[in-house]
Scaffold this motif. Structure first.
Motif, PDB file in Angstrom:
ATOM      1  N   TYR A  17       0.852  -1.187   0.000  1.00 14.01           N
ATOM      2  CA  TYR A  17       0.000   0.000   0.000  1.00 14.01           C
ATOM      3  C   TYR A  17       0.889   1.238   0.000  1.00 14.01           C
ATOM      4  N   GLU A  18       0.486   2.235  -0.782  1.00 13.40           N
ATOM      5  CA  GLU A  18       1.184   3.518  -0.752  1.00 13.40           C
ATOM      6  C   GLU A  18       0.433   4.455   0.185  1.00 13.40           C
ATOM      7  N   ALA A  19       1.173   5.073   1.116  1.00 17.51           N
ATOM      8  CA  ALA A  19       0.592   6.069   2.018  1.00 17.51           C
ATOM      9  C   ALA A  19       0.634   7.427   1.333  1.00 17.51           C
ATOM     10  N   LEU A  20      -0.501   8.108   1.327  1.00 21.78           N
ATOM     11  CA  LEU A  20      -0.640   9.386   0.630  1.00 21.78           C
ATOM     12  C   LEU A  20      -1.212  10.430   1.578  1.00 21.78           C
ATOM     13  N   VAL A  21      -0.515  11.547   1.722  1.00 21.27           N
ATOM     14  CA  VAL A  21      -0.999  12.598   2.613  1.00 21.27           C
ATOM     15  C   VAL A  21      -2.237  13.248   1.996  1.00 21.27           C
ATOM     16  N   SER A  69       4.561   1.745   1.286  1.00 18.23           N
ATOM     17  CA  SER A  69       5.347   2.679   0.495  1.00 18.23           C
ATOM     18  C   SER A  69       5.094   4.105   0.968  1.00 18.23           C
ATOM     19  N   ILE A  70       6.188   4.812   1.252  1.00 14.47           N
ATOM     20  CA  ILE A  70       6.114   6.176   1.766  1.00 14.47           C
ATOM     21  C   ILE A  70       6.900   7.091   0.836  1.00 14.47           C
ATOM     22  N   LEU A 214      -8.448   1.701 -11.222  1.00 15.71           N
ATOM     23  CA  LEU A 214      -9.086   0.452 -11.636  1.00 15.71           C
ATOM     24  C   LEU A 214      -8.938  -0.621 -10.563  1.00 15.71           C
ATOM     25  N   LEU A 215      -7.796  -0.635  -9.897  1.00 14.04           N
ATOM     26  CA  LEU A 215      -7.490  -1.673  -8.913  1.00 14.04           C
ATOM     27  C   LEU A 215      -7.845  -1.264  -7.492  1.00 14.04           C
ATOM     28  N   GLY A 216      -7.947   0.012  -7.242  1.00 16.46           N
ATOM     29  CA  GLY A 216      -8.291   0.482  -5.898  1.00 16.46           C
ATOM     30  C   GLY A 216      -7.945   1.948  -5.743  1.00 16.46           C
ATOM     31  N   ARG A 217      -8.914   2.728  -5.314  1.00 19.01           N
ATOM     32  CA  ARG A 217      -8.669   4.153  -5.060  1.00 19.01           C
ATOM     33  C   ARG A 217      -8.034   4.343  -3.673  1.00 19.01           C
ATOM     34  N   PRO A 218      -7.361   5.459  -3.464  1.00 17.71           N
ATOM     35  CA  PRO A 218      -6.854   5.739  -2.110  1.00 17.71           C
ATOM     36  C   PRO A 218      -8.028   5.854  -1.133  1.00 17.71           C
ATOM     37  N   VAL A 219      -7.901   5.200   0.025  1.00 14.14           N
ATOM     38  CA  VAL A 219      -8.942   5.239   1.053  1.00 14.14           C
ATOM     39  C   VAL A 219      -8.343   5.846   2.307  1.00 14.14           C
ATOM     40  N   SER A 220      -9.004   6.835   2.853  1.00 14.32           N
ATOM     41  CA  SER A 220      -8.450   7.516   4.026  1.00 14.32           C
ATOM     42  C   SER A 220      -8.506   6.609   5.250  1.00 14.32           C
ATOM     43  N   ALA A 221      -7.612   6.865   6.180  1.00 10.43           N
ATOM     44  CA  ALA A 221      -7.586   6.088   7.415  1.00 10.43           C
ATOM     45  C   ALA A 221      -8.918   6.205   8.149  1.00 10.43           C
ATOM     46  N   ALA A 222      -9.555   7.365   8.034  1.00  6.54           N
ATOM     47  CA  ALA A 222     -10.827   7.581   8.705  1.00  6.54           C
ATOM     48  C   ALA A 222     -11.914   6.656   8.174  1.00  6.54           C
ATOM     49  N   ALA A 223     -11.756   6.230   6.905  1.00  7.38           N
ATOM     50  CA  ALA A 223     -12.751   5.333   6.284  1.00  7.38           C
ATOM     51  C   ALA A 223     -12.402   3.879   6.501  1.00  7.38           C
TER      52      ALA A 223
END
Length: 223
Positions: A17-21, A69-70, A214-223
């Motif tokens: 998983y890539e972590a995205l701010v 991934s950061i 297509l494979l998965g959108r970024p999902v926030s930690a809150a979700a």
């Protein structure tokens, strides 16, 4: 932070998983970074690493093969070993295996000091971290930096991936990048995949690691 999956399409499993701010209202990383005072970039970069590790330890499966991934800002990393100590301390507190970490640096930030960046990558490798060039093909670094750094993973920019199934030019460029990366022992990763046609074309070109809506959108930690 939000998390977006990276999928191994050959093994049919999530590879990492890539972590995205993200902003408090879901604003993009670019929007958030534009709000950071230049004098505070280093501290902000460190805070993002710590938060990503803490959230990943709490939210992601405890699979020792699953990467986190950061992104990091090369021009904000003053002393790589000091940055590593902070990251390792966060991983220790969260009981997160630091061997699962991958650090991406983006080509979109002009490299002011390539020898310094080489030291950063070497220090990360010595600690067992995976390294990656992000947005390859769209930024400043190009082939010269690739030859200097020899990262573990090469993320091909979405501008080259978009409509690759419909463009012979893009297919030829991506095929050349894949062949070059594989010849020097670097794993290519396609990012920004949005259609089945793109995915299947990339599969045919020999790409195993894929990322995109297509494979998965970024999902926030809150979700």
């Amino acid at each position: 932070m939000a998390f977006q999956p990276i999928v191994d399409i050959a093994a049919d499993r999530v590879w990492g998983y890539e972590a995205l701010v993200r902003g408090m209202a879901g604003e993009s990383a670019g929007f958030v970074l534009d709000q950071v005072d230049p004098d505070l970039v280093y501290g902000f970069d460190q805070a993002c690493r710590v938060k990503a590790v803490e959230l990943a330890a709490a939210l992601l499966p405890a699979d020792p093969t699953l990467k986190l991934s950061i992104n990091f800002m090369p021009n904000a990393v003053y002393e790589p070993n000091a940055c590593i100590r902070a990251t390792l301390a966060a991983a220790g507190r969260a009981r997160f295996d630091p061997g699962r970490l991958m650090f991406e640096f983006t080509e979109n930030e002009k490299m002011r000091d390539v020898p310094h960046l080489r030291r950063i990558v070497s220090a990360y490798r010595e600690r067992g971290f995976t390294t990656a060039i992000d947005d390859f093909g769209a930024g400043y670094a190009g082939l010269g930096l690739l030859a200097e750094l020899r990262p573990d993973v090469l993320k091909i920019d979405m501008a080259l991936i978009r409509d690759v199934d419909q463009s012979a030019t893009r297919r030829a460029i991506v095929a050349a990048i894949v062949a070059m990366a594989q010849a020097i022992g670097i794993e290519p990763l396609a990012e920004g995949i949005e259609t089945v046609g793109e995915l299947e074309t990339l599969r045919g070109l020999g790409i195993r690691l894929c990322q995109g809506f297509l494979l998965g959108r970024p999902v926030s930690a809150a979700a």
